[in-house]
Design a protein around this motif. Structure first.
Motif, PDB file in Angstrom:
ATOM      1  N   ALA A   1       0.847  -1.201   0.000  1.00 24.02           N
ATOM      2  CA  ALA A   1       0.000   0.000   0.000  1.00 24.02           C
ATOM      3  C   ALA A   1       0.879   1.247   0.000  1.00 24.02           C
ATOM      4  CB  ALA A   1      -0.914  -0.010   1.216  1.00 24.02           C
ATOM      5  N   LEU A   2       1.959   1.200   0.755  1.00 27.04           N
ATOM      6  CA  LEU A   2       2.881   2.330   0.839  1.00 27.04           C
ATOM      7  C   LEU A   2       3.676   2.487  -0.465  1.00 27.04           C
ATOM      8  CD1 LEU A   2       4.315   4.469   2.657  1.00 27.04           C
ATOM      9  CD2 LEU A   2       6.008   2.705   3.126  1.00 27.04           C
ATOM     10  N   MET A   3       4.246   1.383  -0.961  1.00 28.68           N
ATOM     11  CA  MET A   3       5.099   1.483  -2.152  1.00 28.68           C
ATOM     12  C   MET A   3       4.292   1.880  -3.390  1.00 28.68           C
ATOM     13  SD  MET A   3       8.146   1.235  -1.216  1.00 28.68           S
ATOM     14  CE  MET A   3       9.006   1.171  -2.798  1.00 28.68           C
ATOM     15  N   ALA A   4       3.014   1.435  -3.463  1.00 30.21           N
ATOM     16  CA  ALA A   4       2.200   1.800  -4.629  1.00 30.21           C
ATOM     17  C   ALA A   4       1.876   3.290  -4.627  1.00 30.21           C
ATOM     18  CB  ALA A   4       0.907   0.983  -4.644  1.00 30.21           C
ATOM     19  N   ARG A   5       1.817   3.894  -3.433  1.00 26.14           N
ATOM     20  CA  ARG A   5       1.453   5.321  -3.354  1.00 26.14           C
ATOM     21  C   ARG A   5       2.668   6.238  -3.289  1.00 26.14           C
ATOM     22  NH1 ARG A   5      -2.279   2.285  -1.171  1.00 26.14           N
ATOM     23  NH2 ARG A   5      -4.468   2.776  -1.534  1.00 26.14           N
ATOM     24  N   HIS A   6       3.707   5.796  -2.595  1.00 27.46           N
ATOM     25  CA  HIS A   6       4.843   6.688  -2.334  1.00 27.46           C
ATOM     26  C   HIS A   6       6.176   6.095  -2.781  1.00 27.46           C
ATOM     27  CE1 HIS A   6       2.205   9.294   0.005  1.00 27.46           C
ATOM     28  NE2 HIS A   6       1.718   8.212   0.575  1.00 27.46           N
ATOM     29  N   GLY A   7       6.123   4.991  -3.551  1.00 20.88           N
ATOM     30  CA  GLY A   7       7.356   4.279  -3.920  1.00 20.88           C
ATOM     31  C   GLY A   7       8.364   5.153  -4.626  1.00 20.88           C
TER      32      GLY A   7
ATOM     33  N   GLY B   1     -10.508  -5.689  -5.608  1.00 26.04           N
ATOM     34  CA  GLY B   1      -9.360  -5.535  -6.505  1.00 26.04           C
ATOM     35  C   GLY B   1      -8.362  -4.457  -6.119  1.00 26.04           C
ATOM     36  N   TYR B   2      -8.519  -3.823  -4.941  1.00 24.73           N
ATOM     37  CA  TYR B   2      -7.581  -2.751  -4.555  1.00 24.73           C
ATOM     38  C   TYR B   2      -6.167  -3.292  -4.330  1.00 24.73           C
ATOM     39  CZ  TYR B   2     -11.624   0.278  -3.785  1.00 24.73           C
ATOM     40  OH  TYR B   2     -12.761   1.026  -3.960  1.00 24.73           O
ATOM     41  N   ASP B   3      -6.078  -4.453  -3.663  1.00 29.17           N
ATOM     42  CA  ASP B   3      -4.762  -5.047  -3.385  1.00 29.17           C
ATOM     43  C   ASP B   3      -4.044  -5.374  -4.706  1.00 29.17           C
ATOM     44  OD1 ASP B   3      -2.977  -6.782  -1.364  1.00 29.17           O
ATOM     45  OD2 ASP B   3      -3.458  -8.059  -3.079  1.00 29.17           O
ATOM     46  N   ALA B   4      -4.779  -5.965  -5.642  1.00 27.86           N
ATOM     47  CA  ALA B   4      -4.166  -6.299  -6.939  1.00 27.86           C
ATOM     48  C   ALA B   4      -3.774  -5.031  -7.693  1.00 27.86           C
ATOM     49  CB  ALA B   4      -5.140  -7.135  -7.772  1.00 27.86           C
TER      50      ALA B   4
ATOM     51  N   LEU C   1      -1.990   5.400  -8.795  1.00 26.30           N
ATOM     52  CA  LEU C   1      -2.813   4.235  -8.481  1.00 26.30           C
ATOM     53  C   LEU C   1      -4.206   4.339  -9.100  1.00 26.30           C
ATOM     54  CD1 LEU C   1      -2.259   1.736  -6.851  1.00 26.30           C
ATOM     55  CD2 LEU C   1      -3.023   2.948  -4.816  1.00 26.30           C
ATOM     56  N   ASP C   2      -4.827   5.529  -8.967  1.00 23.82           N
ATOM     57  CA  ASP C   2      -6.199   5.686  -9.438  1.00 23.82           C
ATOM     58  C   ASP C   2      -6.322   5.645 -10.952  1.00 23.82           C
ATOM     59  OD1 ASP C   2      -6.910   5.924  -6.874  1.00 23.82           O
ATOM     60  OD2 ASP C   2      -7.049   8.112  -6.849  1.00 23.82           O
ATOM     61  N   SER C   3      -5.181   5.708 -11.643  1.00 31.82           N
ATOM     62  CA  SER C   3      -5.257   5.680 -13.109  1.00 31.82           C
ATOM     63  C   SER C   3      -5.384   4.248 -13.629  1.00 31.82           C
ATOM     64  CB  SER C   3      -4.021   6.352 -13.716  1.00 31.82           C
ATOM     65  OG  SER C   3      -2.878   5.566 -13.445  1.00 31.82           O
TER      66      SER C   3
END
Ligand SMILES: NC(=O)c1ccc[n+]([C@@H]2O[C@H](COP(=O)([O-])OP(=O)(O)OC[C@H]3O[C@@H](n4cnc5c(N)ncnc54)[C@H](OP(=O)(O)O)[C@@H]3O)[C@@H](O)[C@H]2O)c1
Length: 426
Positions: A103-109, A196-199, A218-220
């Protein structure tokens, strides 16, 4: 010796400690690990699965991270805000960091990787995608000579477990979800998995690696979960020669656009992903010049995830002075979902009217959707509604959606119950 701080002593943290406490027969570098402290939320919580010395526990993770003795910080706390602050603090203090936090790396990686780069330290996150499957390091290094054109993955074990049980036991989504929650395969609030949020988070991370450190908001990434899938769809798909799986897709189009999406799909039985069952994960990569490669294994759990976390630590200890390179700010244009071309499966109910198949064919044809098959599967209720299953040829999403809108308005159609994508060109 190397001084390590562990943040979090839950499922993954306990697995990491188990490895540290039993290094015999593993990489000799593990004998150099000196665990100086373990950050937890509550020092008094009973910990039957961990033989950790109580003196090592602390409720002040920020102080632990800033302890001048600490050289490597392992973050297995979860959530986003607190780990973000802890990891920023660690990196700014010149410490290497390992995290399992998707969750962290997908948003702030990209921000954190750039910070690690500027500080000359490592930020590693092998466990964030695929649990125990070595995926991120191989994509970065072993396949570094390749140009990746596509990735197709089953990256969420919970939904794969649910869909597998629905398929093998002919049970409803609700009944299998309740059992999965009871067995610990699904959270009490299952939305992150089943919607599907985790995927989506894992795909954002994988896509940013295979397309060379792109920023992927992420939202794209278009996302659809498995909640609308019924045991009837699983059975009809099986009769047509398909398994239903939640897939993560990343393609680079000929025009250089990125086609990224997460959704359930009918996967032909001839496709290797159709055989990936239960909580297992698999990722299929197509790259030049290597061709097709498939990664397969346990995508979560204490042992598999700790295996990946400790592998990151070993990598840091092996090459401490050669941290990340790359540009973490580049962007790629994304292919709009309307322009994505796939085949579709559609289940609908039609009235027993003369010419209903003709009306359907006309509506699809007017939107340039050509049909591979229409099959009547059942007749329902006192109105004798015919349940029809349609498979289209490859069409643009906007054409298919346009046809469905027209079909919903036809007087002979009672309901359009579900539409799913179908893998393969048919
Ligand atoms: N579980 C898996 O199979 C798996 C697989 C891949 C990746 N991951 C990732 O690994 C991470 C950890 O997952 P997990 O399943 O191990 O979680 P978990 O079992 O819930 O454990 C979380 C740990 O963090 C501690 N913690 C919570 N808030 C804290 C805070 N503010 N300060 C310090 N410590 C705090 C908790 O302390 P207490 O013990 O005192 O409550 C607990 O020890 C997550 O990012 C997850 O996405 C997990």
């Amino acid at each position: 010796m190397v001084n390590v701080a562990l943040l979090g002593l839950g499922t993954v943290g306990s697995g990491v400690v188990n490895i540290f406490q039993d290094p015999e027969g593993r990489d000799p570098l593990l004998k150099e690990v000196n665990l100086v402290g373990v950050g937890v939320r509550s020092k008094t919580k009973p910990r039957p699965n961990s033989k950790i010395a109580p003196a090592l526990l602390t409720e002040d993770s920020f102080a632990l991270v800033q302890d001048p003795r600490v050289e490597v910080v392992i973050e297995v706390v979860g959530s986003v805000d607190i780990p973000l602050k802890l990891i920023r603090t660690a990196l700014k203090a010149g410490k290497h960091v390992v995290t399992a936090n998707k969750a962290l790396m997908a948003r702030h990686g990209t921000e954190l990787l750039a910070l690690a780069q500027s500080q000359g330290v490592h930020l590693r996150y092998e466990a964030a995608v695929g649990g125990g499957i070595p995926l991120i390091q191989p994509l970065h290094q072993c396949l570094g000579a390749n140009r990746v054109s596509s990735l197709l993955g089953i990256v969420n074990g919970t939904t794969n477990y649910i869909l597998t049980k629905m398929t093998q036991e002919g049970r409803s989504y609700a009944s299998v979800l309740a059992e999965a929650q009871h067995l610990g395969f699904a959270e009490a609030n299952p939305a992150a998995d089943v919607e599907g949020y985790d995927a989506q988070e894992k795909l954002a991370i994988l896509a940013s690696i295979i397309f060379r450190n792109q920023l992927i908001p992420l939202d794209s990434i278009p996302r659809k979960g498995i909640t609308g899938i019924s045991d009837v769809d699983i059975r009809y798909a099986a009769e047509l020669g398909y398994a239903i799986k939640l897939v993560a897709v990343a393609n680079r189009t000929k025009e250089g656009l990125l086609d990224l999406r997460v959704h359930p799909a009918l996967v032909p039985y001839t496709h290797p992903l159709s055989k990936v069952d239960n909580a297992f994960n698999a990722v299929l990569i197509e790259a030049d010049p290597v061709g097709q490669i498939m990664f397969y294994g346990p995508g979560a759990g204490a042992g598999p995830t700790a295996s990946a976390v400790v592998a990151d630590l070993i990598n840091i200890l092996s090459v401490p002075d050669s941290p990340m390179d790359g540009d973490f700010t580049a962007t790629y244009p994304l292919l709009p979902i309307d322009d994505v071309e796939t085949r579709f499966y559609c289940r609908l109910k039609a009235k027993d009217d003369l010419g209903v198949i003709g009306h359907l064919g006309q509506a699809f044809g007017d939107s340039a959707v050509s049909l591979e098959s229409i099959v009547q599967k059942a007749v329902h209720g006192p109105d004798q509604l015919a349940e029809l299953v349609i498979i289209t040829h490859q069409v643009q999403t906007k054409c298919f959606n346009e046809a469905i809108q027209k079909i919903q308005k036809l007087s002979s159609i009672a309901s359009v119950d579900l539409a799913l994508r179908v893998l393969g060109s048919g």
